[in-house]
Design a protein around this motif. Structure first.
Motif, PDB file in Angstrom:
ATOM      1  N   ALA A   1      83.738  -0.687  41.704  1.00 59.80           N
ATOM      2  CA  ALA A   1      84.019  -2.056  42.122  1.00 59.80           C
ATOM      3  C   ALA A   1      84.575  -2.054  43.553  1.00 59.80           C
ATOM      4  O   ALA A   1      85.268  -1.113  43.954  1.00 59.80           O
ATOM      5  CB  ALA A   1      85.012  -2.692  41.161  1.00 59.80           C
ATOM      6  N   PRO A   2      84.252  -3.112  44.333  1.00 55.19           N
ATOM      7  CA  PRO A   2      83.405  -4.239  43.960  1.00 55.19           C
ATOM      8  C   PRO A   2      81.929  -3.851  43.857  1.00 55.19           C
ATOM      9  O   PRO A   2      81.395  -3.183  44.740  1.00 55.19           O
ATOM     10  CB  PRO A   2      83.634  -5.245  45.088  1.00 55.19           C
ATOM     11  CG  PRO A   2      84.031  -4.415  46.260  1.00 55.19           C
ATOM     12  CD  PRO A   2      84.797  -3.255  45.704  1.00 55.19           C
ATOM     13  N   MET A   3      81.302  -4.267  42.778  1.00 57.76           N
ATOM     14  CA  MET A   3      79.946  -3.829  42.457  1.00 57.76           C
ATOM     15  C   MET A   3      78.885  -4.598  43.223  1.00 57.76           C
ATOM     16  O   MET A   3      79.089  -5.760  43.600  1.00 57.76           O
ATOM     17  CB  MET A   3      79.696  -4.027  40.954  1.00 57.76           C
ATOM     18  CG  MET A   3      80.493  -3.132  40.044  1.00 57.76           C
ATOM     19  SD  MET A   3      80.352  -3.676  38.320  1.00 57.76           S
ATOM     20  CE  MET A   3      81.937  -4.502  38.103  1.00 57.76           C
ATOM     21  N   ASP A   4      77.754  -3.961  43.415  1.00 57.61           N
ATOM     22  CA  ASP A   4      76.574  -4.657  43.902  1.00 57.61           C
ATOM     23  C   ASP A   4      76.163  -5.682  42.845  1.00 57.61           C
ATOM     24  O   ASP A   4      76.104  -5.356  41.646  1.00 57.61           O
ATOM     25  CB  ASP A   4      75.443  -3.643  44.117  1.00 57.61           C
ATOM     26  CG  ASP A   4      74.142  -4.325  44.489  1.00 57.61           C
ATOM     27  OD1 ASP A   4      73.952  -4.613  45.677  1.00 57.61           O
ATOM     28  OD2 ASP A   4      73.327  -4.552  43.575  1.00 57.61           O
ATOM     29  N   PRO A   5      75.885  -6.939  43.228  1.00 53.27           N
ATOM     30  CA  PRO A   5      75.542  -7.953  42.222  1.00 53.27           C
ATOM     31  C   PRO A   5      74.346  -7.569  41.364  1.00 53.27           C
ATOM     32  O   PRO A   5      74.323  -7.832  40.152  1.00 53.27           O
ATOM     33  CB  PRO A   5      75.258  -9.198  43.071  1.00 53.27           C
ATOM     34  CG  PRO A   5      76.034  -8.989  44.330  1.00 53.27           C
ATOM     35  CD  PRO A   5      75.988  -7.515  44.580  1.00 53.27           C
ATOM     36  N   GLY A   6      73.333  -6.953  41.973  1.00 49.42           N
ATOM     37  CA  GLY A   6      72.174  -6.527  41.195  1.00 49.42           C
ATOM     38  C   GLY A   6      72.530  -5.453  40.190  1.00 49.42           C
ATOM     39  O   GLY A   6      72.036  -5.452  39.053  1.00 49.42           O
ATOM     40  N   ALA A   7      73.397  -4.538  40.575  1.00 51.40           N
ATOM     41  CA  ALA A   7      73.842  -3.493  39.654  1.00 51.40           C
ATOM     42  C   ALA A   7      74.664  -4.088  38.514  1.00 51.40           C
ATOM     43  O   ALA A   7      74.529  -3.684  37.349  1.00 51.40           O
ATOM     44  CB  ALA A   7      74.652  -2.441  40.402  1.00 51.40           C
ATOM     45  N   ALA A   8      75.533  -5.048  38.844  1.00 53.67           N
ATOM     46  CA  ALA A   8      76.337  -5.699  37.809  1.00 53.67           C
ATOM     47  C   ALA A   8      75.445  -6.428  36.808  1.00 53.67           C
ATOM     48  O   ALA A   8      75.668  -6.368  35.588  1.00 53.67           O
ATOM     49  CB  ALA A   8      77.328  -6.661  38.448  1.00 53.67           C
ATOM     50  N   ALA A   9      74.435  -7.134  37.308  1.00 58.17           N
ATOM     51  CA  ALA A   9      73.506  -7.836  36.419  1.00 58.17           C
ATOM     52  C   ALA A   9      72.768  -6.849  35.530  1.00 58.17           C
ATOM     53  O   ALA A   9      72.590  -7.072  34.321  1.00 58.17           O
ATOM     54  CB  ALA A   9      72.519  -8.656  37.251  1.00 58.17           C
ATOM     55  N   HIS A  10      72.321  -5.742  36.107  1.00 56.68           N
ATOM     56  CA  HIS A  10      71.596  -4.733  35.337  1.00 56.68           C
ATOM     57  C   HIS A  10      72.503  -4.123  34.273  1.00 56.68           C
ATOM     58  O   HIS A  10      72.064  -3.873  33.130  1.00 56.68           O
ATOM     59  CB  HIS A  10      71.072  -3.645  36.267  1.00 56.68           C
ATOM     60  CG  HIS A  10      70.248  -2.606  35.581  1.00 56.68           C
ATOM     61  ND1 HIS A  10      70.795  -1.484  35.001  1.00 56.68           N
ATOM     62  CD2 HIS A  10      68.910  -2.524  35.357  1.00 56.68           C
ATOM     63  CE1 HIS A  10      69.840  -0.748  34.463  1.00 56.68           C
ATOM     64  NE2 HIS A  10      68.685  -1.357  34.670  1.00 56.68           N
ATOM     65  N   ALA A  11      73.760  -3.875  34.608  1.00 57.93           N
ATOM     66  CA  ALA A  11      74.692  -3.295  33.638  1.00 57.93           C
ATOM     67  C   ALA A  11      74.865  -4.206  32.432  1.00 57.93           C
ATOM     68  O   ALA A  11      74.903  -3.754  31.283  1.00 57.93           O
ATOM     69  CB  ALA A  11      76.043  -3.032  34.311  1.00 57.93           C
ATOM     70  N   VAL A  12      74.981  -5.510  32.684  1.00 59.26           N
ATOM     71  CA  VAL A  12      75.098  -6.469  31.579  1.00 59.26           C
ATOM     72  C   VAL A  12      73.832  -6.460  30.733  1.00 59.26           C
ATOM     73  O   VAL A  12      73.880  -6.358  29.497  1.00 59.26           O
ATOM     74  CB  VAL A  12      75.378  -7.885  32.114  1.00 59.26           C
ATOM     75  CG1 VAL A  12      75.289  -8.915  30.988  1.00 59.26           C
ATOM     76  CG2 VAL A  12      76.756  -7.954  32.768  1.00 59.26           C
ATOM     77  N   ALA A  13      72.680  -6.572  31.377  1.00 57.24           N
ATOM     78  CA  ALA A  13      71.415  -6.655  30.646  1.00 57.24           C
ATOM     79  C   ALA A  13      71.147  -5.391  29.837  1.00 57.24           C
ATOM     80  O   ALA A  13      70.686  -5.457  28.693  1.00 57.24           O
ATOM     81  CB  ALA A  13      70.275  -6.906  31.622  1.00 57.24           C
ATOM     82  N   ALA A  14      71.447  -4.232  30.419  1.00 61.18           N
ATOM     83  CA  ALA A  14      71.152  -2.969  29.745  1.00 61.18           C
ATOM     84  C   ALA A  14      72.058  -2.728  28.550  1.00 61.18           C
ATOM     85  O   ALA A  14      71.668  -2.032  27.606  1.00 61.18           O
ATOM     86  CB  ALA A  14      71.291  -1.813  30.740  1.00 61.18           C
ATOM     87  N   ALA A  15      73.254  -3.303  28.564  1.00 54.99           N
ATOM     88  CA  ALA A  15      74.233  -3.012  27.517  1.00 54.99           C
ATOM     89  C   ALA A  15      74.316  -4.093  26.448  1.00 54.99           C
ATOM     90  O   ALA A  15      75.079  -3.943  25.489  1.00 54.99           O
ATOM     91  CB  ALA A  15      75.613  -2.817  28.152  1.00 54.99           C
TER      92      ALA A  15
END
Length: 555
Positions: free
Chosen positions: A361-375
């Motif tokens: 953190a602070p995370m890349d927004p695309g990485a944060a979105a991917h982390a949510v979707a993948a989990a």
């Protein structure tokens, strides 16, 4: 039967199990009657915008008309943003608003106001009842109209003394409402079957009508590319399907460029195209042959010319269209394989770029979105109100079950927290994960209190970048003074920085702070076992000022 008894009886008969509200003096007759109505749960919210948002999420999760109780003019005014969202998202809802006592309305008493005038622009119909004998008839009309395509909110203003009257009123029986039968689809099927490069636009009406499977059948018989309408508010086509090519961007120029690659289009259950930012020209390219299907006759040809307009029940009409297309496109299987391979490559590229950006953190927004979707747990429902990260989230979500994605096309901020609470109340045991921008969440933060009070086991992921990033990026595109100097007036939420874990403590909610994209994924994966609400703070990187120049102290 007294008026207040009639109100509760009609509510039960219309399938109401919960009444969402925040009471005041004009609602006291209702609140007193609910003491002897244990089958009707009153769900308390601390502010009317959150109340209406909860009812919105609940109606969409249960696929039933929800009921709301608001308090006089001020309460209706606070609830307007929720009504506007419900109107745009076509959510069936009946709002009963308490009005001042009729016996002194002429004196303009405190709390009184023109409730009908306030609500008219945000509802399908707004009416004030003046006689007790009319209340049951008006309520029946309100529930019928709220559910009739296009669905939406209806407001009934009821003076408090009317509910207290001791007179007998008659309750009319509920009239069954059935939609029109399938339209004649022969000519539409012939046009689509003859197309060499067909495209399907899945509108939000498809999911609302429970017609996703029928639309999939049509698309597969055609071998057609499928797009969601711009800023879709549900899963109207499985996003993991080989034919799915993503959401149409909310700009006419990009929509036109995308559709220009096709020679025929099926547009189903789509309310116009609702662009967000203006670009010159129409959304539909000249010469595109269009078949449009909608439950609302007013939508046919509203913003573009169509060859065939079919009005009726969406599921029935699509089912008939699929039958008429069966076996008429020999190349459909080959198209599905070819398009599926191309779409899979594009998805893999998107996911690889997002995964490569994982870090602290602070995370890349695309990485944060991917982390949510993948989990996300299996069968999870995502309630999304994250303007910047939300667009990135759509690109990596893979959801096949209808009702798994909830968004509002109304654009009124502060909806997400309340909508997640209502969704979790109405969706059975499915996990609910709300993905929220920090700016959006601040508009509806009161909804966390209701989540805590009713121990709603939902997760609230706050993407915290401390700014209105989407506004900064839009200014950059325009190339004005803000972009030139790297200074954006009124768009920073720090200092002071928002402490979301402190906000969670205020409402008695557990919280965690994700220190990396991997940590965010771990926190989201655990929501399947929630027994109470959880707030997950996800610090994400802010906007990088334009490279043209910066003023000292700019962020």
């Amino acid at each position: 039967m007294r008026p207040i008894e009639a109100l509760l009886e009609i509510a039960r008969d219309e399938g109401v199990a919960r009444i969402f509200g925040n009471p005041g003096t004009t609602e006291l007759p209702l609140m007193d009657a609910l003491v002897d109505a244990p089958d009707l749960q009153y769900v308390l919210g601390l502010q009317e915008a959150s109340v209406v948002a909860m009812a919105d999420g609940y109606a969409r999760a249960t696929r039933r008309t929800s009921m709301v109780s608001l308090h006089v003019a001020a309460g209706v005014a606070n609830g307007l943003i929720g009504m506007l969202n419900a109107l745009r998202s076509r959510t069936p809802m009946v709002i009963v608003a308490g009005q001042q006592d009729r016996r002194h309305l002429v004196q303009d008493p405190m709390l009184s106001g023109d409730l009908v005038g306030l609500a008219s622009a945000a509802t399908k119909w707004a009416v004030e009842v003046q006689h007790a004998r009319d209340l049951p008839v008006v309520l029946r009309r309100a529930f019928a109209l709220a559910a009739r395509p296009p669905a939406g909110p209806v407001l009934v203003s009821v003076p408090m003394d009317l509910l207290e009257e001791g007179c007998d009123v008659a309750v009319p029986a509920r009239s069954p409402v059935t939609g029109p039968g399938p339209a004649d689809v022969a000519d539409a099927a012939a046009l689509l079957a003859a197309a060499e490069r067909p495209v399907v636009v899945a509108g939000d009406g498809v999911g609302r009508a429970g017609a996703v499977a029928e639309l999939v059948a049509v698309a597969e018989r055609l071998g057609a590319v499928v797009h969601h309408q711009p800023m879709n508010d549900g899963v109207d086509f499985p996003t993991g399907h080989p034919l799915y090519a993503g959401m149409l961007p909310p700009r006419n120029a990009v929509i036109r460029e995308t559709l220009a690659a096709h020679d025929a289009a099926l547009i189903a259950g789509c309310h116009a195209f609702m662009p967000h930012h203006y670009t010159p020209g129409p959304a539909v390219p000249d010469g595109l042959a269009i078949v449009q299907i909608d439950a609302d006759p007013a939508e046919i040809g509203r913003n573009f010319a169509v060859r065939h307009g079919l009005t009726g029940d969406l599921a029935g009409t699509l089912r008939a269209l699929a039958a008429a297309l069966d076996g008429r496109v020999p190349s459909a299987k080959e198209r599905i394989e070819r398009l599926g391979a191309a779409h899979a490559r594009a998805r893999a590229d998107t996911e690889e770029r997002a995964a490569a950006a994982y870090g602290p953190a602070p995370m890349d927004p695309g990485a944060a979105a991917h982390a949510v979707a993948a989990a996300l747990p299996d069968d999870a429902i995502v309630v999304e109100e994250a303007i910047t990260t939300g667009l990135k989230l759509r690109a990596v979500l893979r959801q096949d079950r209808p009702g798994s994605y909830v968004h509002t096309v109304g654009g009124g901020l502060g909806w997400g927290i309340g909508a997640a609470v209502g969704t979790r109340m109405g969706c059975g045991d499915r996990p609910v994960v709300a993905v929220l921008g920090d700016g959006c969440a601040m508009f509806g933060v009161q909804g966390l209190w209701s989540a805590a009070r009713y121990r709603v086991p939902a997760a609230f992921v706050v993407m915290n970048n401390g700014e209105y990033r989407t506004l900064k990026e839009t200014l950059d595109e325009g190339g004005g003074a803000s972009a030139e100097h790297g200074r954006y007036v009124g768009m920073d939420l720090a200092p002071p920085a928002l402490d979301w874990q402190a906000a969670a403590r205020l409402f008695g909610i557990a919280s965690v702070r994700a220190e990396s994209a991997a940590g965010l994924a771990e926190a989201v994966a655990a929501v399947k076992d929630l027994e109470a609400p959880l707030l997950i703070e996800a610090p994400v990187a802010g906007h990088a000022p334009s490279s043209r120049g910066r003023t000292p102290g700019s962020r």
